[in-house]
Design an enzyme around this catalytic site. Structure first.
Site, PDB file in Angstrom:
ATOM      1  N   MET A 281      41.257  21.435   0.832  1.00 26.67           N
ATOM      2  CA  MET A 281      41.683  22.595   1.610  1.00 26.67           C
ATOM      3  C   MET A 281      41.230  23.863   0.887  1.00 26.67           C
ATOM      4  O   MET A 281      42.032  24.537   0.237  1.00 26.67           O
ATOM      5  CB  MET A 281      43.198  22.583   1.803  1.00 26.67           C
ATOM      6  CG  MET A 281      43.641  23.517   2.901  1.00 26.67           C
ATOM      7  SD  MET A 281      45.397  23.351   3.246  1.00 26.67           S
ATOM      8  CE  MET A 281      45.997  24.744   2.333  1.00 26.67           C
ATOM      9  N   PRO A 282      39.935  24.166   0.968  1.00 21.28           N
ATOM     10  CA  PRO A 282      39.438  25.360   0.282  1.00 21.28           C
ATOM     11  C   PRO A 282      40.133  26.619   0.791  1.00 21.28           C
ATOM     12  O   PRO A 282      40.297  26.806   1.994  1.00 21.28           O
ATOM     13  CB  PRO A 282      37.945  25.388   0.637  1.00 21.28           C
ATOM     14  CG  PRO A 282      37.617  24.001   1.071  1.00 21.28           C
ATOM     15  CD  PRO A 282      38.876  23.455   1.677  1.00 21.28           C
ATOM     16  N   HIS A 283      40.538  27.458  -0.146  1.00 22.75           N
ATOM     17  CA  HIS A 283      41.177  28.720   0.222  1.00 22.75           C
ATOM     18  C   HIS A 283      41.132  29.669  -0.965  1.00 22.75           C
ATOM     19  O   HIS A 283      41.070  29.232  -2.107  1.00 22.75           O
ATOM     20  CB  HIS A 283      42.630  28.502   0.662  1.00 22.75           C
ATOM     21  CG  HIS A 283      43.480  27.883  -0.405  1.00 22.75           C
ATOM     22  ND1 HIS A 283      43.451  26.532  -0.673  1.00 22.75           N
ATOM     23  CD2 HIS A 283      44.352  28.428  -1.285  1.00 22.75           C
ATOM     24  CE1 HIS A 283      44.289  26.268  -1.669  1.00 22.75           C
ATOM     25  NE2 HIS A 283      44.835  27.402  -2.064  1.00 22.75           N
ATOM     26  N   GLY A 284      41.144  30.944  -0.656  1.00 20.08           N
ATOM     27  CA  GLY A 284      41.213  31.975  -1.668  1.00 20.08           C
ATOM     28  C   GLY A 284      42.481  32.781  -1.472  1.00 20.08           C
ATOM     29  O   GLY A 284      43.368  32.392  -0.710  1.00 20.08           O
TER      30      GLY A 284
ATOM     31  N   TYR B 260      41.190  22.879  -7.479  1.00 17.53           N
ATOM     32  CA  TYR B 260      42.609  23.042  -7.139  1.00 17.53           C
ATOM     33  C   TYR B 260      42.927  22.713  -5.688  1.00 17.53           C
ATOM     34  O   TYR B 260      44.081  22.446  -5.346  1.00 17.53           O
ATOM     35  CB  TYR B 260      43.059  24.478  -7.446  1.00 17.53           C
ATOM     36  CG  TYR B 260      42.341  25.528  -6.621  1.00 17.53           C
ATOM     37  CD1 TYR B 260      42.911  26.023  -5.450  1.00 17.53           C
ATOM     38  CD2 TYR B 260      41.099  26.016  -7.006  1.00 17.53           C
ATOM     39  CE1 TYR B 260      42.250  26.969  -4.686  1.00 17.53           C
ATOM     40  CE2 TYR B 260      40.431  26.964  -6.251  1.00 17.53           C
ATOM     41  CZ  TYR B 260      41.013  27.440  -5.098  1.00 17.53           C
ATOM     42  OH  TYR B 260      40.356  28.377  -4.339  1.00 17.53           O
TER      43      TYR B 260
END
Length: 154
Positions: free
Chosen positions: A66-69, A57
């Site tokens: 843009m890795p993010h949680g 995603y």
């Protein structure tokens, strides 16, 4: 929190990093944020779990992830890490693989995530030449100068 300020204050830039898998690449960015006390170590697993559930995603454009949680998954404060890879990696995204630029983001709430985080990244890459400019950066200062020039032009 501005992208430039976060990267400078947290010393969260890693250029020409070596990673064997996309998971390794994501961990480099998260580890920079853990070291800066921006996120808890569990943030990494939260990102992996989200990819397992939703696919890649966070691969936003060709070459860019843009890795993010989520805020409740270990975010202590808003911050960014920027990683460029020596060798681009497959993230299993049908349109935007391979990836060699990762901007890991941690946001304390959804509003910050949308308005501060994503908008600053969009601003940086609105000029598509900035992808190659960023790939050419060899020092943290060159990255910060590129962000400054982009912000001044906006």
């Amino acid at each position: 929190m501005k992208l430039h300020d976060s990267l400078a204050e947290n010393k969260s830039i890693r250029l020409q990093a070596e990673a064997e898998t996309w998971q390794d690449a994501v961990k480099i960015g998260v580890d920079l944020l853990v070291a800066a006390d921006v996120v808890e170590p569990r943030y990494y697993q939260a990102i992996l779990d989200a990819v397992e559930q939703h696919g890649p995603y966070f691969v936003l454009a060709p070459g860019l992830a843009m890795p993010h949680g989520r805020p409740e998954e270990g975010v202590k404060k808003t911050g960014f890490a920027l990683v460029t890879l020596k060798k681009p990696l497959e993230f299993n995204h049908e349109d935007n693989d391979p990836v060699d630029i990762l901007i890991t983001m941690a946001a304390v709430d959804a509003n910050t995530h949308q308005e501060v985080g994503i908008m600053q990244i969009v601003n940086l890459f609105e000029d598509e030449e900035n992808f190659d400019r960023l790939r050419a950066c060899r020092t943290e200062q060159e990255v910060l100068d590129l962000i400054d020039r982009t912000n001044a032009a906006a």
